[in-house]
Design a protein around this motif. Structure first.
Motif, PDB file in Angstrom:
ATOM      1  N   SER A  80       0.832  -1.194   0.000  1.00 24.53           N
ATOM      2  CA  SER A  80       0.000   0.000   0.000  1.00 24.53           C
ATOM      3  C   SER A  80       0.867   1.244   0.000  1.00 24.53           C
ATOM      4  O   SER A  80       1.934   1.276   0.609  1.00 24.53           O
ATOM      5  CB  SER A  80      -0.901   0.008   1.241  1.00 24.53           C
ATOM      6  OG  SER A  80      -0.115  -0.043   2.413  1.00 24.53           O
ATOM      7  N   ALA A  81       0.404   2.239  -0.707  1.00 28.96           N
ATOM      8  CA  ALA A  81       1.157   3.483  -0.760  1.00 28.96           C
ATOM      9  C   ALA A  81       1.183   4.128   0.606  1.00 28.96           C
ATOM     10  O   ALA A  81       0.221   4.102   1.372  1.00 28.96           O
ATOM     11  CB  ALA A  81       0.505   4.417  -1.771  1.00 28.96           C
ATOM     12  N   SER A  82       2.307   4.714   0.936  1.00 30.55           N
ATOM     13  CA  SER A  82       2.454   5.350   2.239  1.00 30.55           C
ATOM     14  C   SER A  82       1.569   6.581   2.324  1.00 30.55           C
ATOM     15  O   SER A  82       1.487   7.387   1.398  1.00 30.55           O
ATOM     16  CB  SER A  82       3.921   5.742   2.462  1.00 30.55           C
ATOM     17  OG  SER A  82       4.041   6.469   3.659  1.00 30.55           O
ATOM     18  N   SER A  83       0.862   6.710   3.432  1.00 30.28           N
ATOM     19  CA  SER A  83       0.013   7.875   3.642  1.00 30.28           C
ATOM     20  C   SER A  83       0.747   8.972   4.407  1.00 30.28           C
ATOM     21  O   SER A  83       0.173  10.012   4.702  1.00 30.28           O
ATOM     22  CB  SER A  83      -1.249   7.463   4.420  1.00 30.28           C
ATOM     23  OG  SER A  83      -0.893   6.895   5.676  1.00 30.28           O
ATOM     24  N   VAL A  84       2.005   8.711   4.748  1.00 33.77           N
ATOM     25  CA  VAL A  84       2.786   9.689   5.500  1.00 33.77           C
ATOM     26  C   VAL A  84       3.220  10.811   4.577  1.00 33.77           C
ATOM     27  O   VAL A  84       3.683  10.580   3.460  1.00 33.77           O
ATOM     28  CB  VAL A  84       4.023   9.021   6.132  1.00 33.77           C
ATOM     29  CG1 VAL A  84       4.841  10.044   6.901  1.00 33.77           C
ATOM     30  CG2 VAL A  84       3.583   7.889   7.035  1.00 33.77           C
ATOM     31  N   LYS A  85       3.071  12.026   5.030  1.00 36.18           N
ATOM     32  CA  LYS A  85       3.466  13.171   4.227  1.00 36.18           C
ATOM     33  C   LYS A  85       4.980  13.194   4.053  1.00 36.18           C
ATOM     34  O   LYS A  85       5.721  12.821   4.948  1.00 36.18           O
ATOM     35  CB  LYS A  85       3.008  14.463   4.900  1.00 36.18           C
ATOM     36  CG  LYS A  85       1.494  14.637   4.950  1.00 36.18           C
ATOM     37  CD  LYS A  85       1.129  15.962   5.590  1.00 36.18           C
ATOM     38  CE  LYS A  85      -0.381  16.154   5.626  1.00 36.18           C
ATOM     39  NZ  LYS A  85      -0.753  17.451   6.263  1.00 36.18           N
ATOM     40  N   PRO A  86       5.456  13.647   2.898  1.00 37.20           N
ATOM     41  CA  PRO A  86       6.896  13.757   2.700  1.00 37.20           C
ATOM     42  C   PRO A  86       7.487  14.859   3.559  1.00 37.20           C
ATOM     43  O   PRO A  86       6.755  15.666   4.155  1.00 37.20           O
ATOM     44  CB  PRO A  86       7.013  14.073   1.204  1.00 37.20           C
ATOM     45  CG  PRO A  86       5.710  14.716   0.849  1.00 37.20           C
ATOM     46  CD  PRO A  86       4.686  14.041   1.704  1.00 37.20           C
ATOM     47  N   LEU A  87       8.793  14.898   3.619  1.00 37.54           N
ATOM     48  CA  LEU A  87       9.477  15.938   4.370  1.00 37.54           C
ATOM     49  C   LEU A  87       9.103  17.317   3.836  1.00 37.54           C
ATOM     50  O   LEU A  87       8.957  17.519   2.627  1.00 37.54           O
ATOM     51  CB  LEU A  87      10.988  15.761   4.261  1.00 37.54           C
ATOM     52  CG  LEU A  87      11.608  14.580   5.000  1.00 37.54           C
ATOM     53  CD1 LEU A  87      13.091  14.475   4.662  1.00 37.54           C
ATOM     54  CD2 LEU A  87      11.422  14.721   6.497  1.00 37.54           C
ATOM     55  N   SER A  88       8.967  18.248   4.737  1.00 35.53           N
ATOM     56  CA  SER A  88       8.662  19.613   4.350  1.00 35.53           C
ATOM     57  C   SER A  88       9.842  20.229   3.610  1.00 35.53           C
ATOM     58  O   SER A  88      10.995  20.099   4.036  1.00 35.53           O
ATOM     59  CB  SER A  88       8.328  20.446   5.595  1.00 35.53           C
ATOM     60  OG  SER A  88       8.330  21.820   5.291  1.00 35.53           O
ATOM     61  N   ARG A  89       9.575  20.909   2.528  1.00 36.92           N
ATOM     62  CA  ARG A  89      10.637  21.570   1.779  1.00 36.92           C
ATOM     63  C   ARG A  89      11.247  22.714   2.582  1.00 36.92           C
ATOM     64  O   ARG A  89      12.429  23.034   2.417  1.00 36.92           O
ATOM     65  CB  ARG A  89      10.109  22.079   0.442  1.00 36.92           C
ATOM     66  CG  ARG A  89       9.869  20.961  -0.563  1.00 36.92           C
ATOM     67  CD  ARG A  89       9.404  21.487  -1.907  1.00 36.92           C
ATOM     68  NE  ARG A  89       9.376  20.398  -2.882  1.00 36.92           N
ATOM     69  CZ  ARG A  89      10.407  20.061  -3.648  1.00 36.92           C
ATOM     70  NH1 ARG A  89      11.536  20.741  -3.551  1.00 36.92           N
ATOM     71  NH2 ARG A  89      10.309  19.060  -4.504  1.00 36.92           N
ATOM     72  N   ASP A  90      10.470  23.314   3.429  1.00 31.63           N
ATOM     73  CA  ASP A  90      11.010  24.399   4.251  1.00 31.63           C
ATOM     74  C   ASP A  90      12.035  23.864   5.241  1.00 31.63           C
ATOM     75  O   ASP A  90      13.063  24.501   5.489  1.00 31.63           O
ATOM     76  CB  ASP A  90       9.875  25.096   5.012  1.00 31.63           C
ATOM     77  CG  ASP A  90       8.921  25.815   4.070  1.00 31.63           C
ATOM     78  OD1 ASP A  90       9.360  26.199   2.967  1.00 31.63           O
ATOM     79  OD2 ASP A  90       7.736  25.974   4.435  1.00 31.63           O
ATOM     80  N   THR A  91      11.759  22.687   5.803  1.00 32.02           N
ATOM     81  CA  THR A  91      12.669  22.103   6.790  1.00 32.02           C
ATOM     82  C   THR A  91      13.873  21.455   6.133  1.00 32.02           C
ATOM     83  O   THR A  91      14.992  21.555   6.642  1.00 32.02           O
ATOM     84  CB  THR A  91      11.921  21.047   7.634  1.00 32.02           C
ATOM     85  OG1 THR A  91      10.814  21.667   8.273  1.00 32.02           O
ATOM     86  CG2 THR A  91      12.833  20.450   8.690  1.00 32.02           C
ATOM     87  N   ALA A  92      13.655  20.774   5.010  1.00 30.09           N
ATOM     88  CA  ALA A  92      14.715  19.992   4.372  1.00 30.09           C
ATOM     89  C   ALA A  92      15.099  20.564   3.013  1.00 30.09           C
ATOM     90  O   ALA A  92      15.300  19.823   2.051  1.00 30.09           O
ATOM     91  CB  ALA A  92      14.269  18.538   4.240  1.00 30.09           C
TER      92      ALA A  92
END
Length: 513
Positions: A80-92
Motif C-alpha cells: 500500500s502506498a504510504s500515507s505519511v506526508k513527505p518531508l517539508s521543503r522548508d525544513t529539508a
C-alpha cells in the motif's frame, strides 16, 4: 568515468542476462507442467486401459499431486502506498536541493518527494502517467544514514539509487525478485520429497538462482559506478563501508530498544539512544545474539548483492574494506531534533509521550509492568515470589494459563519463550512491589535498585536464569522482601529516600493494586 567500464559489463549485457532469466523461468514452468501431466497420466491410463490401479500408478499420482501443491501460486501481501506526508521543503531545503541536482544531471525532470524510513537503506521509485512520463519521484532515505554518513557519502547513496532508476532496474528488479521467490519456494516445498522430484528441480532452480543473482550483482556494480562518478570513489567506498558497519547494530537497536519503547507509548531521543546502544559494554543475551546473527551472513553465489569486499575492490582495485569514523549530515533537515521530529510523523502523535533514556525504566516501564499483573492471578500481592522457584523449573506447565488469546501456532520453543518473557516481567513486578525501581539502559538487561533497608541491585533476567538452572532457592529470594516493620513504615522510608534522590515516590501496595 573510465572505471565504470571495469565495474560493469554494461547495461546491454544485463538486459541480455535478464532475457535469459525470462527464458529459464518459462522453461522451468513448462518442465513442471509437462512432468505433472506425465505423472497424472499414468494412473489415468491404468484405470482407462487396464481397469485397475497398480502400485506404480498410485506412486505416480501421489507424486503428481505433490508437484501440483508445490507449484501452487503464493499470495503476496499488497504493497500500500504510504500515507505519511513527505518531508517539508522548508525544513529539508538542502536535502531536496541535493536530490534534485542529481536528478537534473541525469535529465530527470519531475517533482521530488522525500520520505524518511527506519532501515539503513534508501530507495527511489517513480510515478508515471499513462504515457510513461515520470509524474513524481518518491525518494526514501533511512534515518540512520543521516545520522552516520557525511553529506558527500549520503549523496553517493542517492546517486546509487538513481543509477538503478535510470538503468531500468526498478522495473526489472521486482520481476526478477518475484521470479526468484516463486522458483525458490517450489524447490523448498519439494526438498527431500519421497519421489526424488526435488533433484531435477533443485539443479534447475540453482542454475536459475545463480544466473538471476548475477544479474542483480551487475546492477549493483553499475549503480556503484554511477555514485562514484558524481561523488567520488572515496565517498562511495566509505558510504558502503559505513552502511555495512552500522546496519546490524541499527536494526537490532530498532527491533530491541527503540521499537519496544515506542510500542510502550514513549517518544524517545532516537540518536542519543543509538549512541548509548553502541557504547562498549556487555549487551544482554537477546541483543548480542541478534547482532551476531545480523553480522554472520556469509557471501554465496546466490546473493543478489556482491559482498562488501567485492564492491570495494571494484571501486578501488586491490583495496580491502576499512571502517572510517562515523559522521552525520542531519543539518540537511535542520539538525538532530528536526530529523527525529520528521521521523516521528510516521506514528500517531496522540499515542506518544516525550520520555528520556535516563528515566524511561521508572516512568514508563514500571507503571506498565505493575498494571500488567494487577488484579490477575499473578498479582504480586496474591502470588508469592517464592513460586518463581517451581515456575522457572517447568515453564511449560504455565503455558495454558499464560497463552495468548485465540489459536496459537507457536512451536514448543516459541511457547517456552512466551512464558519466559512473562515470567521475567513478573519478577520485575514482584521487585517493584518490594520497593525496587527499574533502570533501563539501551542494549543492556534491565536492572532494579532500591536503597533501603540496604542498597541492593538485581537483574530480573539473572533471577530467571538461576531459576531455569535450578540454583534459585526460596531463601535467596527472601533477601528482597521488605524489612520486618510495618508496611507503612517501610514504604515511608523508601519514599523519603527516593524523593531525596530526585526519584518519583513509590506507590504503596494498596494504591498499586
Amino acid at each position: 568515468m573510465k572505471k565504470s567500464e571495469k565495474i560493469s559489463p554494461g547495461r546491454a549485457n544485463i538486459a541480455q542476462r535478464a532475457s535469459l532469466v525470462l527464458a529459464l523461468w518459462l522453461g522451468f514452468w513448462l518442465l513442471a507442467i509437462g512432468l505433472v501431466c506425465g505423472l497424472l497420466w499414468i494412473p489415468f491410463a491404468q484405470l482407462s486401459y487396464r481397469s485397475s490401479l497398480q502400485f506404480t500408478g498410485i506412486v505416480a499420482g501421489i507424486a503428481g499431486l505433490s508437484l501440483v501443491y508445490s507449484l501452487r501460486p503464493r499470495r503476496r501481501a499488497k504493497e500500500s502506498a504510504s500515507s505519511v506526508k513527505p518531508l517539508s521543503r522548508d525544513t529539508a531545503a538542502d536535502l531536496y536541493a541535493m536530490v534534485e541536482q542529481i536528478a537534473k544531471k541525469l535529465h530527470i525532470q519531475a517533482p521530488v518527494n522525500i520520505h524518511l524510513i527506519g532501515a539503513a537503506s534508501a530507495f527511489i521509485s517513480g510515478k508515471r502517467n499513462w504515457q510513461g512520463k515520470i509524474k513524481s519521484l518518491e525518494v526514501g532515505l533511512g534515518l540512520p544514514l543521516l545520522g552516520t554518513l557525511s553529506e558527500q557519502e549520503l549523496g553517493s547513496v542517492i546517486a546509487h539509487e538513481f543509477g538503478h532508476f535510470v538503468g531500468g532496474d526498478l522495473s526489472l528488479g521486482p520481476w526478477v525478485y518475484r521470479t526468484r521467490m516463486s522458483i525458490a519456494n517450489t524447490v523448498t516445498d519439494l526438498d527431500d520429497s519421497l519421489f526424488f522430484l526435488d533433484l531435477l528441480f533443485r539443479y534447475y532452480g540453482k542454475w536459475f538462482l545463480r544466473l538471476s543473482a548475477s544479474v542483480s550483482r551487475e546492477q549493483e556494480y553499475a549503480a556503484d559506478a554511477q555514485a562514484a562518478q558524481y561523488f567520488g570513489t572515496a565517498a562511495t567506498r566509505s558510504a558502503l563501508e559505513k552502511v555495512h558497519l552500522i546496519d546490524p547494530m541499527w536494526s537490532t537497536y530498532l527491533d530491541h530498544e527503540l521499537g519496544p519503547a515506542i510500542n510502550r507509548g514513549a517518544r524517545m531521543p532516537i540518536f542519543e539512544g543509538f549512541r548509548r546502544f553502541c557504547r562498549p559494554g556487555v549487551k544482554r543475551a537477546a541483543v548480542q545474539n541478534a547482532i551476531r546473527h545480523a553480522e554472520s551472513h556469509k557471501s554465496s553465489e546466490f546473493d543478489t548483492h556482491p559482498s562488501l569486499a567485492e564492491r570495494v575492490s571494484a571501486l578501488v582495485p586491490g583495496a580491502k574494506p576499512s571502517y572510517p569514523p562515523l559522521s552525520q549530515c542531519m543539518h540537511l533537515i535542520g539538525g538532530e531534533k528536526a530529523t527525529e521530529d520528521a521521523w516521528y510523523l510516521l506514528f500517531d502523535q496522540s499515542k506518544l509521550s516525550p520520555a528520556d533514556w535516563d528515566t524511561f525504566g521508572e516512568t514508563v516501564m514500571q507503571p506498565q509492568i505493575r498494571q500488567r499483573f494487577a488484579g490477575s492471578w499473578m498479582d504480586p500481592e496474591k502470588l508469592a515470589f517464592t513460586e518463581l522457584v517451581q515456575m522457572a523449573l517447568r515453564p511449560e506447565d504455565s503455558w495454558e494459563r499464560l497463552k495468548p488469546e485465540g489459536v496459537s501456532f507457536l512451536s514448543p520453543q516459541g511457547k517456552r519463550n512466551h512464558v519466559l518473557e512473562i515470567l521475567e516481567e513478573w519478577i520485575a513486578a514482584c521487585l517493584i512491589h518490594r520497593g525496587f525501581s527499574i533502570k533501563a539502559t539501551p542494549g543492556q538487561a534491565i536492572s532494579m535498585q532500591r536503597l533501603l533497608p540496604v542498597p541492593q541491585s538485581v537483574q530480573p533476567f539473572e533471577l530467571l536464569q538461576m531459576g531455569l538452572t535450578g540454583s534459585l532457592k526460596s531463601t535467596y529470594l527472601a533477601q528482597f522482601n521488605l524489612p520486618a516493620t510495618s508496611p507503612m513504615q517501610a514504604m515511608t522510608a523508601i519514599t523519603t529516600t527516593s524523593t531525596a534522590a530526585g526519584q518519583a515516590p513509590a506507590q504503596t501496595p494498596d494504591t498499586a493494586a
